[in-house]
Each structure stands twice: as structure tokens, then as C-alpha cells.
Design a protein around this motif. Structure first.
Motif, PDB file in Angstrom:
ATOM      1  N   ARG A   1      16.010  -2.704  53.235  1.00 26.30           N
ATOM      2  CA  ARG A   1      15.865  -1.857  54.420  1.00 26.30           C
ATOM      3  C   ARG A   1      17.080  -0.969  54.682  1.00 26.30           C
ATOM      4  O   ARG A   1      16.936   0.110  55.268  1.00 26.30           O
ATOM      5  CB  ARG A   1      15.634  -2.721  55.668  1.00 26.30           C
ATOM      6  CG  ARG A   1      14.306  -3.425  55.717  1.00 26.30           C
ATOM      7  CD  ARG A   1      13.202  -2.481  56.094  1.00 26.30           C
ATOM      8  NE  ARG A   1      11.899  -3.121  56.005  1.00 26.30           N
ATOM      9  CZ  ARG A   1      10.759  -2.481  55.778  1.00 26.30           C
ATOM     10  NH1 ARG A   1      10.773  -1.167  55.608  1.00 26.30           N
ATOM     11  NH2 ARG A   1       9.627  -3.125  55.717  1.00 26.30           N
ATOM     12  N   ILE A   2      18.264  -1.434  54.289  1.00 26.05           N
ATOM     13  CA  ILE A   2      19.492  -0.729  54.635  1.00 26.05           C
ATOM     14  C   ILE A   2      20.344  -0.548  53.386  1.00 26.05           C
ATOM     15  O   ILE A   2      20.525  -1.497  52.603  1.00 26.05           O
ATOM     16  CB  ILE A   2      20.311  -1.516  55.682  1.00 26.05           C
ATOM     17  CG1 ILE A   2      19.514  -1.695  56.983  1.00 26.05           C
ATOM     18  CG2 ILE A   2      21.638  -0.821  55.971  1.00 26.05           C
ATOM     19  CD1 ILE A   2      20.195  -2.611  57.993  1.00 26.05           C
ATOM     20  N   VAL A   3      20.869   0.665  53.207  1.00 28.65           N
ATOM     21  CA  VAL A   3      21.834   0.944  52.152  1.00 28.65           C
ATOM     22  C   VAL A   3      23.144   1.346  52.834  1.00 28.65           C
ATOM     23  O   VAL A   3      23.150   2.181  53.739  1.00 28.65           O
ATOM     24  CB  VAL A   3      21.354   2.069  51.220  1.00 28.65           C
ATOM     25  CG1 VAL A   3      22.413   2.377  50.171  1.00 28.65           C
ATOM     26  CG2 VAL A   3      20.027   1.697  50.552  1.00 28.65           C
ATOM     27  N   ILE A   4      24.237   0.756  52.392  1.00 26.29           N
ATOM     28  CA  ILE A   4      25.560   1.039  52.942  1.00 26.29           C
ATOM     29  C   ILE A   4      26.425   1.631  51.843  1.00 26.29           C
ATOM     30  O   ILE A   4      26.452   1.124  50.715  1.00 26.29           O
ATOM     31  CB  ILE A   4      26.230  -0.244  53.479  1.00 26.29           C
ATOM     32  CG1 ILE A   4      25.345  -0.917  54.528  1.00 26.29           C
ATOM     33  CG2 ILE A   4      27.611   0.059  54.058  1.00 26.29           C
ATOM     34  CD1 ILE A   4      25.819  -2.304  54.927  1.00 26.29           C
ATOM     35  N   GLY A   5      27.131   2.710  52.164  1.00 26.46           N
ATOM     36  CA  GLY A   5      27.990   3.309  51.153  1.00 26.46           C
ATOM     37  C   GLY A   5      28.845   4.408  51.713  1.00 26.46           C
ATOM     38  O   GLY A   5      28.951   4.593  52.937  1.00 26.46           O
ATOM     39  N   LYS A   6      29.470   5.172  50.806  1.00 20.46           N
ATOM     40  CA  LYS A   6      30.316   6.300  51.174  1.00 20.46           C
ATOM     41  C   LYS A   6      29.669   7.599  50.710  1.00 20.46           C
ATOM     42  O   LYS A   6      29.080   7.656  49.628  1.00 20.46           O
ATOM     43  CB  LYS A   6      31.698   6.195  50.508  1.00 20.46           C
ATOM     44  CG  LYS A   6      32.568   5.082  51.025  1.00 20.46           C
ATOM     45  CD  LYS A   6      34.001   5.215  50.527  1.00 20.46           C
ATOM     46  CE  LYS A   6      34.093   5.264  49.025  1.00 20.46           C
ATOM     47  NZ  LYS A   6      35.495   5.160  48.551  1.00 20.46           N
ATOM     48  N   GLY A   7      29.778   8.631  51.525  1.00 24.46           N
ATOM     49  CA  GLY A   7      29.420   9.974  51.088  1.00 24.46           C
ATOM     50  C   GLY A   7      27.978  10.379  51.221  1.00 24.46           C
ATOM     51  O   GLY A   7      27.644  11.546  51.014  1.00 24.46           O
ATOM     52  N   GLY A   8      27.100   9.453  51.541  1.00 18.69           N
ATOM     53  CA  GLY A   8      25.707   9.791  51.783  1.00 18.69           C
ATOM     54  C   GLY A   8      24.841   9.821  50.538  1.00 18.69           C
ATOM     55  O   GLY A   8      25.307   9.709  49.406  1.00 18.69           O
ATOM     56  N   LEU A   9      23.545   9.966  50.769  1.00 14.85           N
ATOM     57  CA  LEU A   9      22.545  10.084  49.723  1.00 14.85           C
ATOM     58  C   LEU A   9      21.794  11.400  49.905  1.00 14.85           C
ATOM     59  O   LEU A   9      22.076  12.155  50.825  1.00 14.85           O
ATOM     60  CB  LEU A   9      21.598   8.877  49.762  1.00 14.85           C
ATOM     61  CG  LEU A   9      22.239   7.549  49.298  1.00 14.85           C
ATOM     62  CD1 LEU A   9      21.397   6.360  49.720  1.00 14.85           C
ATOM     63  CD2 LEU A   9      22.455   7.547  47.786  1.00 14.85           C
ATOM     64  N   MET A  10      20.811  11.653  49.061  1.00 14.11           N
ATOM     65  CA  MET A  10      20.182  12.966  49.043  1.00 14.11           C
ATOM     66  C   MET A  10      18.710  12.929  49.426  1.00 14.11           C
ATOM     67  O   MET A  10      18.242  11.957  50.028  1.00 14.11           O
ATOM     68  CB  MET A  10      20.421  13.590  47.668  1.00 14.11           C
ATOM     69  CG  MET A  10      21.902  13.920  47.449  1.00 14.11           C
ATOM     70  SD  MET A  10      22.323  14.370  45.749  1.00 14.11           S
ATOM     71  CE  MET A  10      22.579  12.763  44.991  1.00 14.11           C
TER      72      MET A  10
END
Length: 203
Positions: free
Chosen positions: A104-113
């Protein structure tokens, strides 16, 4: 803007109640995943014994120390530094993570597209942003490494962390098609056009 405290896992309804610019804090289980992990899972057909349904994954390959198994270190690993890596290169894995594993949740840096944004909207997911350089702080939010799978890929194993008060993290992409990255890009383009017009420069 609202704040959400989630005891993992969460439901689709909980996900869709969240909007960009809200903040989220996670408690319970968080899974660490990275490029090699997902290549093996989705390109090479490897399976995990973990149930990721309703859970969050964080883009990471943690710095850990091998230690004897104990109550404090149930997986035989001590967390040294659990940092977050750039998400963009893992763009193609967002949909299979959600469709095949129920994430349900993705955590990271810089975002996705765009492809990830479509998956979040259709399937009920969100992206939580972490600011670069905060690995030391993130590590304090992890109580233990509870388990590990696909550990021949170490450090790009599939990690099961027990977390408490992991956050607050900013909701940068939500399940309603909204993205802070798109909004910032559009705002920057608009200001650039205004500045060029004031200078008499044709864009």
C-alpha cells in the motif's frame, strides 16, 4: 493537512483517506527492499515467504552488523544505519508490488513517476517522501530487524523491520492522482515563463 498514525498493515480505505501534504507515522512492521530484491522477485520469479499485503516498503539497502541471534536481535542482524535510496530507478516495480504483493505504501527519496501515480490511483496506494541525509534519524525509529528473506542478495535482501514512531513522513503522492512533484514542476515552469516574459525573452 492532517496527520495519520498507522499500525501496519492498513486497508485500501485507510489509504484513500490520505491526501498529499498530509503526514504519516508508521508503527509495527516495515519492509526494506531495493533494486536487486525486486529484480529477483519480478524478473526472475523468486518468491518471498513474507506477506506484504497492506504493508509499506522502504527503498533501502541497510548497513547492518551480523550478531548472535537473541531476543534483541531475532534475525541475527543489528541495524547500524538504515538509510533511504532514490526511488526513480525502481519505478517499474511499483505496480507489481501492489498488484502481486498487496503493498500500500512506498517510502523513498525523490519521488516516482506517472506509471506509479496511476498504480496508486487505481489500486489505492501512496508515496511517502524522506529527505536525503536523515539516515541516522531513521535508524532510531527502527526497534529491531525481526527477519530477513532472500538474504543471498545482502544487503539488498528483503528486510522485515519492527518500527515505532517511524515518521512523520510527508505524503508526496496519493491515491487520488495528486503529486507534489508534478505540482512543483508546474509551478516552476510557470515562474520561469513569467520571468522570461518580464525580460522580453521568448520561451
Amino acid at each position: 493537512m492532517a496527520h495519520h498514525d498507522f499500525n501496519m498493515p492498513i486497508t485500501e480505505a485507510q489509504t484513500r483517506a490520505v491526501r498529499i501534504n498530509d503526514t504519516v507515522t508508521l508503527n509495527g512492521t516495515l519492509y526494506g527492499i531495493r533494486d536487486a530484491t525486486q529484480i529477483h522477485m519480478f524478473d526472475r520469479g523468486r518468491k518471498t515467504r513474507f506477506d506484504l499485503g497492506g504493508h509499506a516498503v522502504i527503498h533501502t539497502a541497510p548497513n547492518v552488523k551480523k550478531v548472535p541471534v537473541s531476543d534483541e536481535y531475532p534475525a541475527g542482524y543489528a541495524p547500524v544505519c538504515i538509510g533511504t535510496t532514490t526511488s526513480a530507478r525502481m519505478e517499474r516495480f511499483t505496480r507489481p508490488l501492489m498488484e502481486q504483493c498487496g503493498v500500500r505504501i512506498v517510502i523513498g527519496k525523490g519521488g516516482l513517476m506517472d506509471a506509479s501515480q496511476s498504480a496508486f490511483s487505481e489500486l489505492g496506494g501512496m508515496y511517502l517522501a524522506i529527505v536525503g541525509g536523515t539516515a541516522a534519524l531513521e535508524t532510531t525509529w527502527i526497534e529491531a530487524i525481526e527477519d530477513v528473506d532472500l538474504d543471498d542478495l545482502n544487503p539488498e535482501s528483503l528486510w522485515k523491520f519492527r518500527v515505532k514512531g517511524f515518521g512523520p513522513l510527508l505524503v508526496a503522492m496519493d491515491a487520488h492522482g495528486a503529486s507534489l512533484y508534478t505540482a512543483i514542476k508546474q509551478n516552476a515552469a510557470s515562474k520561469r515563463a513569467e520571468a522570461l516574459a518580464q525580460l522580453g525573452v521568448k520561451a
